[in-house]
Design a protein around this motif. Structure first.
Motif, PDB file in Angstrom:
ATOM      1  N   LEU A 169      19.352  -0.445  13.397  1.00 44.10           N
ATOM      2  CA  LEU A 169      18.627  -1.699  13.533  1.00 44.10           C
ATOM      3  C   LEU A 169      17.134  -1.435  13.721  1.00 44.10           C
ATOM      4  O   LEU A 169      16.292  -2.134  13.147  1.00 44.10           O
ATOM      5  N   ARG A 170      16.803  -0.431  14.497  1.00 49.92           N
ATOM      6  CA  ARG A 170      15.399  -0.054  14.654  1.00 49.92           C
ATOM      7  C   ARG A 170      14.826   0.448  13.330  1.00 49.92           C
ATOM      8  O   ARG A 170      13.705   0.102  12.939  1.00 49.92           O
ATOM      9  N   LEU A 171      15.610   1.270  12.645  1.00 51.35           N
ATOM     10  CA  LEU A 171      15.157   1.838  11.379  1.00 51.35           C
ATOM     11  C   LEU A 171      14.982   0.743  10.327  1.00 51.35           C
ATOM     12  O   LEU A 171      14.010   0.750   9.567  1.00 51.35           O
ATOM     13  N   ALA A 172      15.922  -0.188  10.276  1.00 51.48           N
ATOM     14  CA  ALA A 172      15.848  -1.274   9.304  1.00 51.48           C
ATOM     15  C   ALA A 172      14.630  -2.157   9.555  1.00 51.48           C
ATOM     16  O   ALA A 172      13.971  -2.618   8.617  1.00 51.48           O
ATOM     17  N   HIS A 173      14.327  -2.410  10.831  1.00 45.94           N
ATOM     18  CA  HIS A 173      13.144  -3.206  11.159  1.00 45.94           C
ATOM     19  C   HIS A 173      11.883  -2.489  10.694  1.00 45.94           C
ATOM     20  O   HIS A 173      10.968  -3.111  10.121  1.00 45.94           O
ATOM     21  N   LEU A 174      11.837  -1.185  10.905  1.00 44.20           N
ATOM     22  CA  LEU A 174      10.688  -0.397  10.450  1.00 44.20           C
ATOM     23  C   LEU A 174      10.573  -0.448   8.930  1.00 44.20           C
ATOM     24  O   LEU A 174       9.466  -0.632   8.392  1.00 44.20           O
ATOM     25  N   ALA A 175      11.697  -0.309   8.220  1.00 46.76           N
ATOM     26  CA  ALA A 175      11.671  -0.331   6.758  1.00 46.76           C
ATOM     27  C   ALA A 175      11.199  -1.679   6.237  1.00 46.76           C
ATOM     28  O   ALA A 175      10.374  -1.748   5.317  1.00 46.76           O
ATOM     29  N   ALA A 176      11.722  -2.760   6.817  1.00 44.65           N
ATOM     30  CA  ALA A 176      11.319  -4.096   6.370  1.00 44.65           C
ATOM     31  C   ALA A 176       9.850  -4.351   6.674  1.00 44.65           C
ATOM     32  O   ALA A 176       9.123  -4.935   5.855  1.00 44.65           O
ATOM     33  N   SER A 177       9.381  -3.919   7.847  1.00 47.26           N
ATOM     34  CA  SER A 177       7.977  -4.094   8.204  1.00 47.26           C
ATOM     35  C   SER A 177       7.077  -3.292   7.276  1.00 47.26           C
ATOM     36  O   SER A 177       6.011  -3.759   6.864  1.00 47.26           O
ATOM     37  N   SER A 178       7.518  -2.083   6.928  1.00 50.23           N
ATOM     38  CA  SER A 178       6.737  -1.242   6.022  1.00 50.23           C
ATOM     39  C   SER A 178       6.648  -1.873   4.641  1.00 50.23           C
ATOM     40  O   SER A 178       5.594  -1.843   4.000  1.00 50.23           O
ATOM     41  N   ALA A 179       7.762  -2.445   4.186  1.00 48.83           N
ATOM     42  CA  ALA A 179       7.761  -3.094   2.874  1.00 48.83           C
ATOM     43  C   ALA A 179       6.824  -4.295   2.862  1.00 48.83           C
ATOM     44  O   ALA A 179       6.098  -4.525   1.893  1.00 48.83           O
ATOM     45  N   GLU A 180       6.831  -5.075   3.949  1.00 46.22           N
ATOM     46  CA  GLU A 180       5.944  -6.243   4.028  1.00 46.22           C
ATOM     47  C   GLU A 180       4.482  -5.814   4.075  1.00 46.22           C
ATOM     48  O   GLU A 180       3.622  -6.416   3.415  1.00 46.22           O
ATOM     49  N   ALA A 181       4.199  -4.745   4.834  1.00 42.80           N
ATOM     50  CA  ALA A 181       2.824  -4.247   4.898  1.00 42.80           C
ATOM     51  C   ALA A 181       2.376  -3.745   3.537  1.00 42.80           C
ATOM     52  O   ALA A 181       1.240  -3.970   3.115  1.00 42.80           O
ATOM     53  N   ALA A 182       3.281  -3.058   2.833  1.00 45.38           N
ATOM     54  CA  ALA A 182       2.952  -2.565   1.495  1.00 45.38           C
ATOM     55  C   ALA A 182       2.718  -3.725   0.534  1.00 45.38           C
ATOM     56  O   ALA A 182       1.835  -3.667  -0.326  1.00 45.38           O
ATOM     57  N   ARG A 183       3.524  -4.785   0.694  1.00 43.70           N
ATOM     58  CA  ARG A 183       3.335  -5.949  -0.163  1.00 43.70           C
ATOM     59  C   ARG A 183       1.977  -6.601   0.081  1.00 43.70           C
ATOM     60  O   ARG A 183       1.256  -6.956  -0.858  1.00 43.70           O
ATOM     61  N   ARG A 184       1.617  -6.727   1.365  1.00 46.64           N
ATOM     62  CA  ARG A 184       0.311  -7.314   1.684  1.00 46.64           C
ATOM     63  C   ARG A 184      -0.820  -6.447   1.150  1.00 46.64           C
ATOM     64  O   ARG A 184      -1.810  -6.953   0.615  1.00 46.64           O
ATOM     65  N   GLN A 185      -0.661  -5.134   1.312  1.00 44.04           N
ATOM     66  CA  GLN A 185      -1.676  -4.230   0.785  1.00 44.04           C
ATOM     67  C   GLN A 185      -1.741  -4.334  -0.727  1.00 44.04           C
ATOM     68  O   GLN A 185      -2.820  -4.317  -1.325  1.00 44.04           O
ATOM     69  N   GLY A 186      -0.551  -4.429  -1.348  1.00 40.79           N
ATOM     70  CA  GLY A 186      -0.511  -4.572  -2.800  1.00 40.79           C
ATOM     71  C   GLY A 186      -1.182  -5.849  -3.255  1.00 40.79           C
ATOM     72  O   GLY A 186      -1.907  -5.864  -4.257  1.00 40.79           O
ATOM     73  N   ASP A 187      -0.959  -6.928  -2.498  1.00 39.65           N
ATOM     74  CA  ASP A 187      -1.615  -8.198  -2.822  1.00 39.65           C
ATOM     75  C   ASP A 187      -3.127  -8.049  -2.736  1.00 39.65           C
ATOM     76  O   ASP A 187      -3.874  -8.522  -3.597  1.00 39.65           O
ATOM     77  N   THR A 188      -3.602  -7.385  -1.680  1.00 40.71           N
ATOM     78  CA  THR A 188      -5.035  -7.177  -1.511  1.00 40.71           C
ATOM     79  C   THR A 188      -5.589  -6.309  -2.630  1.00 40.71           C
ATOM     80  O   THR A 188      -6.638  -6.607  -3.214  1.00 40.71           O
ATOM     81  N   THR A 189      -4.880  -5.237  -2.935  1.00 41.96           N
ATOM     82  CA  THR A 189      -5.322  -4.326  -3.995  1.00 41.96           C
ATOM     83  C   THR A 189      -5.403  -5.061  -5.321  1.00 41.96           C
ATOM     84  O   THR A 189      -6.397  -4.945  -6.058  1.00 41.96           O
ATOM     85  N   PHE A 190      -4.369  -5.831  -5.636  1.00 49.19           N
ATOM     86  CA  PHE A 190      -4.380  -6.561  -6.901  1.00 49.19           C
ATOM     87  C   PHE A 190      -5.507  -7.587  -6.940  1.00 49.19           C
ATOM     88  O   PHE A 190      -6.187  -7.737  -7.955  1.00 49.19           O
TER      89      PHE A 190
END
Length: 299
Positions: A177-198
């Motif tokens: 559960l801790r690992l899954a939360h980290l993975a989901a948070s990382s994916a969301e952060a990457a998406r936000r970064q990707g949005d900014t980059t684009f």
């Protein structure tokens, strides 16, 4: 970890798939947890770990040292101390010299956890990143949960097997559960970064497409690698950065051809093609008509 030496299964693409080695786990439970490193039995000595292969179980590696390069689904990842790599069933991967792997490794057989836990922990979220970078607080919590899980795994005398297995499932669930939360948070952060980059790339192209058609030039201008631009633009549009630039150039050329009386050569110059022949070739390759034909058809 896995003893894969007796397994011969291959997929249709010829890549060998190795099952979870129940016979090597303590008391035959559907998971293993232990230390990686030289002199430790965390994989079979003659297992082809440095060749491309698949597994039908989960692997989670929490690294104490680095860097370590690991290939997952034909993409290279570099893990450092404190990073986590999570490989899911069916993913193709390859180790890069197991002598450099230091830390704790967890393997888990599909079906070991109940369906509700599988869904809650996102065990089969293949869209989530395999390489995770926990911050200090997250890493401390993950190490604590994993250490508790390892203690329970190695304690084979305190409880009867049924209770031992139940405790393992609860401890494993807490860690995942801790690992899954980290993975989901990382994916969301990457998406936000990707949005900014684009967004930055899109704005730069809008300002410069008439003179600049180079992906490398935009990457340098924005301070990104070409790979970062490719990921961000593809995620946002489904196009490569070059495809996005070309699409914008074509749009402008079509506007000028349709709504002005500029000579075709001048239209080409206006969108970055000083040579009329090169402009006509570029336009035809991407629209299947020449600029002259397009102008005639649109009017």
């Amino acid at each position: 970890m896995a003893d894969v030496t007796d397994v011969k299964a291959e997929g249709g693409d010829g890549i060998r798939t190795f099952p979870f080695p129940v016979d090597l786990s303590v008391l035959g439970v559907g998971m293993q947890v232990g230390q990686m490193g030289t002199g430790r039995t965390w994989h079979a000595a003659d297992a082809p770990l440095e060749r491309v292969h698949r597994i039908d179980f989960h692997i989670v590696m929490l690294f104490d040292e680095g860097p370590v390069r690991h290939m997952i689904d034909f993409a290279g990842y570099e893990a450092n101390a404190g990073d986590v790599v999570w490989i899911r069933p069916g993913q193709v991967h390859r180790f890069s010299g197991t002598g450099g792997y230091r830390g704790t490794v967890l393997t888990m057989q599909p079906g070991f956890l109940p369906r509700a836990t599988v869904e809650a922990t996102g065990l089969y979220r293949y869209d989530l990143p395999p390489l995770l970078h926990p911050d200090e607080a997250q890493l401390t919590a993950l190490r604590s949960a994993l250490a508790q899980l390892q203690r329970e795994y190695e304690d084979t005398t305190t409880l009867p097997l049924s209770l031992h297995t139940a405790v393992l499932r609860h401890s494993l669930t807490a860690f995942l559960l801790r690992l899954a939360h980290l993975a989901a948070s990382s994916a969301e952060a990457a998406r936000r970064q990707g949005d900014t980059t684009f967004t930055l790339f899109r704005d730069a192209v809008e300002k410069g497409f008439a003179t600049n058609h180079s992906v490398s030039a935009y990457a340098d201008q924005l301070g990104y690698s070409r790979r970062t631009l490719v990921r961000a633009v593809r995620a946002a549009t489904g196009l490569t950065p070059k495809g996005f630039i070309d699409k914008r150039v074509i749009l402008e050329a079509k506007r000028l051809l349709a709504h002005t009386d500029m000579a075709i050569g001048r239209v080409g110059v206006a969108v970055g093609f000083p040579d009329a022949a090169n402009f006509s070739k570029f336009f035809h390759q991407r629209t299947e008509v020449t600029p002259a034909v397009f102008r005639a058809e649109i009017r």
